[in-house]
Write an enzyme that holds these catalytic residues in place. Structure first.
Site, PDB file in Angstrom:
ATOM      1  N   HIS A   1      36.905  66.009  61.556  1.00  0.00           N
ATOM      2  CA  HIS A   1      38.124  65.996  60.703  1.00  0.00           C
ATOM      3  C   HIS A   1      38.186  67.254  59.958  1.00  0.00           C
ATOM      4  O   HIS A   1      38.125  67.319  58.653  1.00  0.00           O
ATOM      5  CB  HIS A   1      37.911  64.729  59.739  1.00  0.00           C
TER       6      HIS A   1
ATOM      7  N   ARG B   1      59.935  58.038  60.989  1.00  0.00           N
ATOM      8  CA  ARG B   1      60.730  57.035  60.141  1.00  0.00           C
ATOM      9  C   ARG B   1      62.088  57.015  60.325  1.00  0.00           C
ATOM     10  O   ARG B   1      62.777  55.835  60.188  1.00  0.00           O
ATOM     11  CB  ARG B   1      60.158  57.059  58.592  1.00  0.00           C
TER      12      ARG B   1
ATOM     13  N   SER C   1      56.422  67.800  57.842  1.00  0.00           N
ATOM     14  CA  SER C   1      56.093  69.173  57.971  1.00  0.00           C
ATOM     15  C   SER C   1      55.054  69.722  59.059  1.00  0.00           C
ATOM     16  O   SER C   1      55.051  70.531  59.634  1.00  0.00           O
ATOM     17  CB  SER C   1      55.372  69.667  56.566  1.00  0.00           C
TER      18      SER C   1
ATOM     19  N   ARG D   1      45.804  60.131  61.095  1.00  0.00           N
ATOM     20  CA  ARG D   1      44.475  59.208  60.449  1.00  0.00           C
ATOM     21  C   ARG D   1      43.906  58.375  61.871  1.00  0.00           C
ATOM     22  O   ARG D   1      44.626  58.063  62.621  1.00  0.00           O
ATOM     23  CB  ARG D   1      44.927  58.558  59.388  1.00  0.00           C
TER      24      ARG D   1
ATOM     25  N   GLU E   1      35.050  57.117  60.571  1.00  0.00           N
ATOM     26  CA  GLU E   1      34.379  58.320  60.087  1.00  0.00           C
ATOM     27  C   GLU E   1      33.152  58.299  59.115  1.00  0.00           C
ATOM     28  O   GLU E   1      33.323  57.397  58.326  1.00  0.00           O
ATOM     29  CB  GLU E   1      35.250  59.361  59.596  1.00  0.00           C
TER      30      GLU E   1
END
Length: 323
Positions: free
Chosen positions: A287, A183, A162, A240, A269
């Site tokens: 972030h 994927r 999304s 990430r 982080e």
């Protein structure tokens, strides 16, 4: 806060920003077990509520692992406030019959906006030029060095879920040429698909990382991929931090083997390699991809919807067990 009678209990160990911003939304519907406010050590607090806590609302700072789950034998639902649920041991949850939900697409548009902003910034050198002006260098040193055109850039999206799809739509409007790896191929879309990330990098001017962190994607963007992207390439990461081999990326940036990077996430982080801080071809963000008032409101509404569905024995709105 005095618990209200007959409201279902929800455990929170570390309150997420969506809860802090819209606390009243939650407290009208649930009794919140506030572990972060308790004077008791966490283990003792969990023991106190071990038999009553059936739902846990958690953020990425709270690892939901086997040790934590062992202390909560009555737990049947973990509501993750983030889109990625890599901080939750989903295999252990499955073994214990605990359902897991995530934020679904609640944050997709705002995270995509930030990804595009980072991409624009790195190419047009907006932050670096701002610093140049503020330091008074425009008058003393002259015009700032040239940036790079956005239109016509070939952009590879790593993870066309999304968020990735929202990034692709936005960059198409700028005249970028989109391809992707994911994927699985998405036959309904016309974008070229690459099953190999290294091939995707070799055929693009930039990579934008939008996928989840899994065992398979950890350090997926490695030295080989960055070398394939090449010295004129740009990497943007809003997924990430550990999806990129950060040490190799730093080396590539220092040595001029890639042109720049826009990073909202990091491997350790909030600690960031000093080399990244010192480079003006790197744009850094703490972030904050989901941190708009609108996203937090939508996320809180989705969390509440999942909790209400659970306590009403209805299907969960955004189950994450199969991610």
């Amino acid at each position: 806060m005095v618990p209200l009678p007959n409201l279902p209990e929800v455990l929170i160990i570390n309150p997420p920003p969506a809860f802090i911003s819209f606390e009243s939304y939650f407290t009208h519907k649930f009794n919140i077990l506030r572990a972060w406010e308790s004077p008791l050590p966490l283990d003792q607090y969990l023991t106190t509520h071990a038999q009553s806590a059936k739902a846990l609302l958690c953020r990425a700072l709270t690892p939901v692992n086997a040790d934590l789950l062992r202390q909560l034998p009555a737990l049947k639902l973990v509501v993750s406030v983030s889109t990625g649920a890599n901080h939750v041991d989903k295999a252990e949850c499955r073994r214990r019959g605990i359902a897991v939900t995530n934020a679904g697409n609640a944050y997709s548009e705002d995270v995509a906006d930030l990804a595009v902003g980072l991409f624009l910034d790195v190419n047009r050198k907006i932050s670096a030029a701002d610093w140049y002006v503020r330091r008074g260098l425009w008058s003393s040193e002259g015009d700032y060095p040239l940036g790079s055109k956005i239109g016509g850039k070939r952009v590879g999206i790593v993870g066309l879920g999304s968020i990735g799809y929202e990034v692709a739509k936005r960059l198409e409007a700028f005249g970028c040429i989109i391809s992707y790896s994911s994927r699985r191929e998405k036959p309904s879309l016309s974008y070229p698909f690459y099953s190999n990330v290294c091939e995707l990098a070799a055929n693009n001017d930039a990579l934008i990382i939008c996928c989840a962190l899994t065992d398979q994607t950890r350090h997926m963007i490695n030295k080989e991929v960055l070398s394939a992207l090449g010295k004129y390439g740009v990497v943007v990461n809003i997924g990430r931090g550990a999806i990129i081999d950060e040490k190799e990326m730093v080396k590539c940036l220092v040595n001029g083997e890639i042109r720049g990077a826009g990073l909202d996430v990091f491997e350790n982080e909030p600690h960031i390699p000093k080399e990244l801080v010192e480079m003006d071809n790197v744009v850094l963000s703490p972030h904050k991809g989901v941190y708009t008032l609108e996203s937090l409101k939508r996320g809180s509404e989705l969390m509440i919807a999942n909790l209400e569905a659970f306590f009403s024995n209805k299907p969960l709105v955004t189950p994450a067990m199969d991610d």
